[in-house]
Design a protein around this motif. Structure first.
Motif, PDB file in Angstrom:
ATOM      1  N   ASP A   1       4.672  26.806  -3.450  1.00  0.00           N
ATOM      2  CA  ASP A   1       3.545  27.734  -3.475  1.00  0.00           C
ATOM      3  C   ASP A   1       3.419  28.459  -4.817  1.00  0.00           C
ATOM      4  N   LEU A   2       3.600  27.709  -5.895  1.00  0.00           N
ATOM      5  CA  LEU A   2       3.587  28.347  -7.210  1.00  0.00           C
ATOM      6  C   LEU A   2       2.186  28.408  -7.824  1.00  0.00           C
ATOM      7  N   TYR A   3       1.237  27.711  -7.213  1.00  0.00           N
ATOM      8  CA  TYR A   3      -0.138  27.827  -7.730  1.00  0.00           C
ATOM      9  C   TYR A   3      -0.746  29.173  -7.353  1.00  0.00           C
ATOM     10  N   ARG A   4      -0.216  29.750  -6.236  1.00  0.00           N
ATOM     11  CA  ARG A   4      -0.746  31.042  -5.795  1.00  0.00           C
ATOM     12  C   ARG A   4      -0.668  32.032  -6.958  1.00  0.00           C
ATOM     13  N   ASN A   5      -1.795  32.626  -7.292  1.00  0.00           N
ATOM     14  CA  ASN A   5      -1.779  33.686  -8.297  1.00  0.00           C
ATOM     15  C   ASN A   5      -1.609  33.202  -9.743  1.00  0.00           C
ATOM     16  N   SER A   6      -1.503  31.877  -9.961  1.00  0.00           N
ATOM     17  CA  SER A   6      -1.233  31.402 -11.323  1.00  0.00           C
ATOM     18  C   SER A   6      -2.487  31.489 -12.194  1.00  0.00           C
ATOM     19  N   LEU A   7      -2.271  31.518 -13.499  1.00  0.00           N
ATOM     20  CA  LEU A   7      -3.390  31.544 -14.448  1.00  0.00           C
ATOM     21  C   LEU A   7      -3.163  30.444 -15.481  1.00  0.00           C
ATOM     22  N   PHE A   8      -4.015  29.425 -15.457  1.00  0.00           N
ATOM     23  CA  PHE A   8      -3.915  28.364 -16.459  1.00  0.00           C
ATOM     24  C   PHE A   8      -4.988  28.564 -17.522  1.00  0.00           C
ATOM     25  N   GLN A   9      -4.932  27.735 -18.552  1.00  0.00           N
ATOM     26  CA  GLN A   9      -5.851  27.870 -19.689  1.00  0.00           C
ATOM     27  C   GLN A   9      -5.832  29.301 -20.209  1.00  0.00           C
ATOM     28  N   THR A  10      -4.644  29.872 -20.217  1.00  0.00           N
ATOM     29  CA  THR A  10      -4.496  31.271 -20.587  1.00  0.00           C
ATOM     30  C   THR A  10      -3.290  31.407 -21.517  1.00  0.00           C
ATOM     31  N   ALA A  11      -3.559  31.848 -22.726  1.00  0.00           N
ATOM     32  CA  ALA A  11      -2.461  32.022 -23.689  1.00  0.00           C
ATOM     33  C   ALA A  11      -2.103  33.500 -23.774  1.00  0.00           C
ATOM     34  N   VAL A  12      -0.830  33.794 -23.626  1.00  0.00           N
ATOM     35  CA  VAL A  12      -0.384  35.178 -23.792  1.00  0.00           C
ATOM     36  C   VAL A  12      -0.496  35.535 -25.270  1.00  0.00           C
ATOM     37  N   THR A  13      -0.983  36.732 -25.530  1.00  0.00           N
ATOM     38  CA  THR A  13      -1.149  37.151 -26.927  1.00  0.00           C
ATOM     39  C   THR A  13      -0.183  38.272 -27.310  1.00  0.00           C
ATOM     40  N   GLY A  14       0.408  38.917 -26.287  1.00  0.00           N
ATOM     41  CA  GLY A  14       1.380  39.965 -26.603  1.00  0.00           C
ATOM     42  C   GLY A  14       1.961  40.553 -25.334  1.00  0.00           C
ATOM     43  N   MET A  15       3.115  41.218 -25.488  1.00  0.00           N
ATOM     44  CA  MET A  15       3.656  41.963 -24.344  1.00  0.00           C
ATOM     45  C   MET A  15       4.408  43.179 -24.849  1.00  0.00           C
ATOM     46  N   GLU A  16       4.253  44.264 -24.107  1.00  0.00           N
ATOM     47  CA  GLU A  16       4.811  45.539 -24.573  1.00  0.00           C
ATOM     48  C   GLU A  16       5.507  46.255 -23.422  1.00  0.00           C
ATOM     49  N   TRP A  17       6.670  46.816 -23.720  1.00  0.00           N
ATOM     50  CA  TRP A  17       7.481  47.500 -22.705  1.00  0.00           C
ATOM     51  C   TRP A  17       7.100  48.976 -22.631  1.00  0.00           C
ATOM     52  N   ASN A  18       6.991  49.483 -21.408  1.00  0.00           N
ATOM     53  CA  ASN A  18       6.757  50.911 -21.219  1.00  0.00           C
ATOM     54  C   ASN A  18       8.001  51.489 -20.546  1.00  0.00           C
ATOM     55  N   ASP A  19       8.721  52.329 -21.277  1.00  0.00           N
ATOM     56  CA  ASP A  19      10.005  52.823 -20.783  1.00  0.00           C
ATOM     57  C   ASP A  19       9.830  53.830 -19.638  1.00  0.00           C
ATOM     58  N   ASP A  20       8.642  54.453 -19.546  1.00  0.00           N
ATOM     59  CA  ASP A  20       8.418  55.429 -18.465  1.00  0.00           C
ATOM     60  C   ASP A  20       8.194  54.720 -17.136  1.00  0.00           C
ATOM     61  N   THR A  21       7.329  53.701 -17.180  1.00  0.00           N
ATOM     62  CA  THR A  21       7.030  53.003 -15.907  1.00  0.00           C
ATOM     63  C   THR A  21       8.004  51.863 -15.647  1.00  0.00           C
TER      64      THR A  21
END
Ligand code: NDP
Length: 608
Positions: free
Chosen positions: A157-177
């Motif tokens: 069941d890995l297609y559930r919620n998946s996003l294809f044709q989608t390139a990640v452009t960045g990720m940032e950590w929030n230490d509070d949340t």
């Protein structure tokens, strides 16, 4: 660097170690370049179309802005295995994101004719027992592997919620949340407790930086984006549109070996441009024997996978379950051979004698390869040019049963560049020496980026605690604890070749890492943590262990002909594969992880 090394002249009739060393040095010097991995062009800017997806039509969708528990960047085999092991551990809220139009990673992209796994499919296709599936042949072709990836995604069941044709452009950590915010090229803003980053070890196509590469006006594409609208046919071959075309293929690596026979059959004329010959040995593919398949007992796949890794890592085993070219060559050229010789000599061998013994065994192994070439390729001059002169383990082992035979076709011509590569491209073709080879199409079988930084290959940077950028922190190579986590990047797990145990069977590495990851995240969940992070001290210790244990491998490559394995001769490149694999070998690494888990104390990892 211009290294002048003298040609040692013709091969003597019998083994002469000095001559062989001189010959290796001569061939290596021809290939060695100061620009090492910088000789290649990134597929960005005017070259970005080489990475476009020719397989799935682009589908518009609205941006997604939500929260998930586990976000997995990449949908290749490593990601699928991690997702499955997490599902089995009870993690429900998982999302997979990938640039591709579907799951499969390398098997989504590499659809060139003849694409086939080069590790036995019974141990390369993961989760066979879970899916109740047996591959149709010993070395499965691409479509079957891709179908298997899709079957895994469906079953778990890995297609559930998946996003294809989608390139990640960045990720940032929030230490509070204590959450990551992940952005994409589809304007998504996804919040995640845990992120797994899995760009794949060989996923970003690269192009050779040949003068004039922009001038060629014919048709071009990279093998990992095969253009069937131009060639006709499909992955099984039958390239029906090439009959009146002259085609050139650049490269003679593992990919070229598999597609050259199809190009040779389909093209009016085929030029194969060679820089370094591959040491091609017999493949011995065959359909699966149903009686054998029916005889398999539960647990067989794991046993077979572990046995193969032991055999190919030189760790030895009582029985060789896979018994193919990989295990045979490993048995001949690594520790088991030394142990046999040691016993034969009554337990007396100095380190120098061991080195000399292995060097001679290597020569014999390569002579078999060279003699096989001479026995298959009819034109003696072509056969001579196809003969490799380096130590067998300097390059990934290669096997194919119809590559060499293709050079016996009248319409196929080997253009050997004598180690130098192509001189330049013109509007109409390729120049090597004084000759311009006019071609209608050029196929780049020039491989994938290896030895460049992790963030460049991933296509985005990661901003951790205190705005620390991964590209800065890893400027001198990855810094991890056990290859998975990096301090100041909590709740983030790296699934690449990042200071981990590298098995020849990538899927075994991925499987062990997935089990380890599932263990850590289960502890994190069960202990009620919101943060899971590698300690600074544990990371420093692991970085030191890696530096110490990888030294021997680097020494082995010091006289190898350059390749992507050693960052094109730059053995001390910190992003090189030579720095990425635990020097004690994959078997010892997997045992080390198992022992670490068995203590239950999570030494070096903080859960808070
Ligand atoms: P490689 O990097 O192995 O080969 C690239 C080829 O391009 C080499 O022959 C290289 O020559 C040549 N080349 C590069 N620059 C130039 C130049 N300037 N002029 C002429 N030739 C040039 O890429 P592959 O895609 O073949 O394979 C990469 C890896 O992918 C394999 O080793 C394997 O791990 C994996 N793979 C696995 C398969 C499987 O499981 N079925 C199938 C295919 C690939 P040189 O040798 O001199 O560097």
């Amino acid at each position: 660097m211009t290294v002048t090394v003298q040609d040692p002249g013709p091969q003597p009739d019998s083994f002469d170690p000095e001559w062989v060393r001189a010959k290796h040095a001569f061939e290596r010097a021809k290939r060695l370049r100061t620009d090492a991995v910088d000789q290649f062009i990134e597929v960005t800017a005017e070259f970005s179309h080489y990475a476009d997806d020719p397989y799935t039509a682009f589908a518009e969708r609205d941006p997604v802005s939500d929260e998930v528990e586990v976000l997995i960047i990449g949908a290749g085999l490593g990601s699928l295995l991690a997702a499955v092991r997490l599902r089995q551990a009870g993690f429900e809220d998982i999302r997979i994101v990938d640039k591709a139009g579907d799951v499969g990673g390398t098997w989504y992209w590499n659809r060139y004719p003849g694409a086939q796994c080069d590790i036995e499919s019974y141990i390369y296709l993961p989760l066979l027992e879970e899916l109740g599936y047996i591959p149709s042949r010993r070395y499965a072709f691409g479509p079957e592997i891709r179908k298997h990836c899709i079957a895994i995604a469906k079953q778990f069941d890995l297609y559930r919620n998946s996003l294809f044709q989608t390139a990640v452009t960045g990720m940032e950590w929030n230490d509070d949340t204590r959450r990551w915010t992940v952005s994409t090229d589809r304007d998504d803003a996804i919040t995640a407790n845990i992120v797994l980053v899995s760009p794949g070890p060989l996923s970003r196509p690269k192009l050779p930086g040949i003068p004039g590469i922009n001038e060629f006006r014919g048709h071009t594409f990279h093998t990992s984006r095969w253009d069937y609208s131009y060639t006709g046919g499909d992955e099984s071959g039958e390239l029906t549109e090439l009959g009146d075309k002259t085609v050139g293929i650049i490269g003679t690596g593992a990919t070229a070996l598999q597609c050259v026979p199809h190009l040779g059959k389909g093209a009016g004329k085929l030029y194969v441009f060679q820089r370094t010959p591959a040491a091609v040995d017999a493949r011995g593919d065959r359909p699966t024997d149903p009686d054998w398949a029916a005889s398999l007992q539960p647990g067989w796949q794991r046993e077979r996978m572990e046995n193969f890794t032991r055999m190919t890592a030189g760790a030895g085993a009582n029985v060789d379950l896979v018994d193919d070219g990989w295990t045979q060559v490993s048995d001949e050229l690594t520790t088991p051979a030394v142990m046999r010789e040691f016993q034969r000599r009554g337990g007396q061998m100095t380190l120098e004698e061991i080195g000399d013994f292995l060097f001679e065994e290597d020569y014999k192994s390569m002579e078999k390869v060279r003699n096989r070439i001479a026995s298959i390729v009819e034109d003696p001059d072509t056969a001579e040019k196809l003969k490799p002169w380096y130590k067998r383990l300097c390059k990934r082992l290669s096997f194919h049963d119809s590559y060499l035979q293709t050079f016996n076709r009248d319409n196929v011509e080997l253009v050997d560049t004598n180690g130098k590569g192509l001189d330049r491209l013109t509007a109409d073709g390729v120049v090597v020496g004084d000759v311009e080879y006019k071609v209608d199409a050029l196929v780049f079988a020039t491989g994938f980026e290896v030895g460049t930084s992790y963030t460049r290959r991933s296509g985005f940077d990661i901003v951790g605690r205190g705005s620390v950028r991964l590209s800065d922190k890893w400027a001198k190579g990855p810094r991890t604890f056990h290859g998975l986590q990096s301090h100041d990047f909590p709740n983030c797990f790296f699934l690449g070749y990042t200071q981990t145990g590298i098995a020849h069977n990538y899927v075994h590495t991925a499987e062990e890492r997935a089990r380890h990851l599932a263990y850590i995240l289960t502890e994190w969940r069960d202990r009620g943590g919101s943060l899971v992070e590698a300690d600074q001290q544990a990371e420093d210790d692991w970085v030191r262990t890696m530096a110490e244990t990888t030294e021997m491998g680097k020494q082995f490559f010091a006289d190898c002909t350059p390749s992507y394995l050693d960052s094109e001769g730059d053995t001390h490149n910190p992003d090189s594969l030579l720095s990425a694999g635990y020097g004690g070998g994959p078997v010892a690494f997997f045992e080390l992880l198992e022992q670490w888990r068995a203590t239950g104390s999570l030494d070096g990892v903080t859960i808070a």
